[in-house]
Design a protein around this motif. Structure first.
Motif, mmCIF file in Angstrom:
data_model
loop_
_atom_site.group_PDB
_atom_site.id
_atom_site.type_symbol
_atom_site.label_atom_id
_atom_site.label_comp_id
_atom_site.label_asym_id
_atom_site.label_seq_id
_atom_site.Cartn_x
_atom_site.Cartn_y
_atom_site.Cartn_z
ATOM 1 N N TYR A 198 -15.035 -1.727 26.158
ATOM 2 C CA TYR A 198 -16.472 -1.956 26.251
ATOM 3 C C TYR A 198 -16.889 -2.911 25.144
ATOM 4 N N ARG A 199 -17.526 -4.004 25.527
ATOM 5 C CA ARG A 199 -17.984 -4.997 24.549
ATOM 6 C C ARG A 199 -19.492 -5.086 24.582
ATOM 7 N N LEU A 200 -20.069 -4.937 23.410
ATOM 8 C CA LEU A 200 -21.516 -5.077 23.311
ATOM 9 C C LEU A 200 -21.899 -6.540 23.466
ATOM 10 N N ILE A 201 -23.072 -6.759 24.039
ATOM 11 C CA ILE A 201 -23.580 -8.113 24.223
ATOM 12 C C ILE A 201 -24.127 -8.603 22.891
ATOM 13 N N LYS A 243 -22.805 8.493 18.801
ATOM 14 C CA LYS A 243 -23.488 7.578 17.877
ATOM 15 C C LYS A 243 -24.220 6.447 18.597
ATOM 16 N N ALA A 244 -24.143 6.412 19.916
ATOM 17 C CA ALA A 244 -24.688 5.297 20.694
ATOM 18 C C ALA A 244 -26.168 5.062 20.430
ATOM 19 N N ASP A 245 -26.934 6.130 20.218
ATOM 20 C CA ASP A 245 -28.369 5.951 19.994
ATOM 21 C C ASP A 245 -28.671 5.295 18.648
ATOM 22 N N GLN A 246 -27.678 5.210 17.776
ATOM 23 C CA GLN A 246 -27.846 4.553 16.475
ATOM 24 C C GLN A 246 -27.481 3.070 16.528
ATOM 25 N N ILE A 247 -26.885 2.644 17.636
ATOM 26 C CA ILE A 247 -26.458 1.251 17.793
ATOM 27 C C ILE A 247 -27.492 0.535 18.663
ATOM 28 N N PRO A 248 -28.172 -0.479 18.120
ATOM 29 C CA PRO A 248 -29.194 -1.185 18.906
ATOM 30 C C PRO A 248 -28.621 -1.782 20.203
ATOM 31 N N ASN A 249 -29.339 -1.584 21.280
ATOM 32 C CA ASN A 249 -28.971 -2.142 22.591
ATOM 33 C C ASN A 249 -27.563 -1.771 23.038
ATOM 34 N N PHE A 250 -27.147 -0.546 22.776
ATOM 35 C CA PHE A 250 -25.800 -0.110 23.156
ATOM 36 C C PHE A 250 -25.594 -0.182 24.670
ATOM 37 N N SER A 251 -26.677 -0.081 25.423
ATOM 38 C CA SER A 251 -26.555 -0.128 26.886
ATOM 39 C C SER A 251 -26.218 -1.526 27.407
ATOM 40 N N GLY A 268 -26.703 9.237 29.560
ATOM 41 C CA GLY A 268 -28.033 8.657 29.705
ATOM 42 C C GLY A 268 -28.182 7.308 29.014
ATOM 43 N N ILE A 269 -27.055 6.672 28.723
ATOM 44 C CA ILE A 269 -27.092 5.372 28.047
ATOM 45 C C ILE A 269 -27.458 4.277 29.036
ATOM 46 N N ILE A 270 -26.945 4.407 30.254
ATOM 47 C CA ILE A 270 -27.279 3.467 31.325
ATOM 48 C C ILE A 270 -27.677 4.261 32.568
ATOM 49 N N SER A 271 -28.335 3.586 33.479
ATOM 50 C CA SER A 271 -28.727 4.168 34.759
ATOM 51 C C SER A 271 -27.497 4.265 35.668
ATOM 52 N N SER A 272 -27.562 5.153 36.628
ATOM 53 C CA SER A 272 -26.461 5.263 37.596
ATOM 54 C C SER A 272 -26.562 4.197 38.685
ATOM 55 N N GLU A 273 -27.591 3.366 38.621
ATOM 56 C CA GLU A 273 -27.805 2.294 39.605
ATOM 57 C C GLU A 273 -26.692 1.257 39.482
ATOM 58 N N TYR A 274 -25.836 1.157 40.505
ATOM 59 C CA TYR A 274 -24.724 0.210 40.468
ATOM 60 C C TYR A 274 -24.817 -0.743 41.646
ATOM 61 N N PHE A 275 -24.802 -2.032 41.329
ATOM 62 C CA PHE A 275 -24.845 -3.056 42.369
ATOM 63 C C PHE A 275 -23.448 -3.656 42.499
ATOM 64 N N ASP A 276 -22.781 -3.313 43.590
ATOM 65 C CA ASP A 276 -21.434 -3.816 43.857
ATOM 66 C C ASP A 276 -21.574 -5.110 44.658
ATOM 67 N N ILE A 277 -21.168 -6.221 44.052
ATOM 68 C CA ILE A 277 -21.345 -7.530 44.689
ATOM 69 C C ILE A 277 -20.077 -8.010 45.394
ATOM 70 N N MET A 321 -14.160 -2.398 22.244
ATOM 71 C CA MET A 321 -14.068 -1.077 21.692
ATOM 72 C C MET A 321 -13.814 -0.083 22.814
ATOM 73 N N LYS A 322 -13.084 0.920 22.502
ATOM 74 C CA LYS A 322 -12.836 1.975 23.472
ATOM 75 C C LYS A 322 -13.966 2.995 23.379
ATOM 76 N N ILE A 323 -14.409 3.464 24.523
ATOM 77 C CA ILE A 323 -15.464 4.457 24.558
ATOM 78 C C ILE A 323 -14.838 5.820 24.262
#
Length: 134
Positions: free
Chosen positions: A28-31, A10-18, A99-108, A1-3
């Motif tokens: 963007y694909r939900l798990i 509507k993200a807060d209405q979708i379970p586990n959107f993060s 605020g859906i996800i944290s800004s914490e990004y781990f670049d591997i 899906m495109k963001i």
């Protein structure tokens, strides 16, 4: 899906959107039920059993899949991936801004380069031993 702005509202209405995967093109694909690893495995054109055979024993299956698919994994607390494409960065920034996800990004990216380098060294040592044995 495109963001889109509408979807973000509507993200807060979708379970586990993060919990998702940002594809290299920004899709963007939900798990689903099985988690991040199986979601990425489904992207490859091989059966899961064959993919497990491809992953080196001394490697992280999750990190190996991130490298092979180019995906960025999102979770409420942190995000993991390699150097992001511009499309991935835009989606990441939009999710963080809402605020859906944290800004914490781990670049591997560096970790994956080290694994590739170790793999090359390991195969060189094996080849040298084989030549010496002859």
């Amino acid at each position: 899906m495109k963001i889109t702005e509408e979807l973000l509202q509507k993200a807060d209405q979708i379970p586990n959107f993060s919990d998702g995967v940002i594809m290299p093109d920004g899709d963007y694909r939900l798990i689903e039920e099985k988690g991040h690893l199986q979601t990425m495995m489904a992207l490859l054109p091989y059966p899961e059993k064959e993919i497990w055979k491809m992953i080196p024993e001394n490697d992280s299956a999750l990190f190996w899949m991130i490298e092979k698919t180019g995906c960025v994994l999102t979770d409420y607390n942190s995000t993991v991936g390699m150097a992001m494409t511009q499309s991935q960065k835009e989606v990441f920034d939009a999710l963080v801004a809402r605020g859906i996800i944290s800004s914490e990004y781990f670049d591997i990216t560096r970790q994956r380069q080290k694994m590739r380098d170790q793999g090359k060294q390991g195969s060189t040592v094996s080849e040298e031993k084989t030549e010496q044995d002859c």
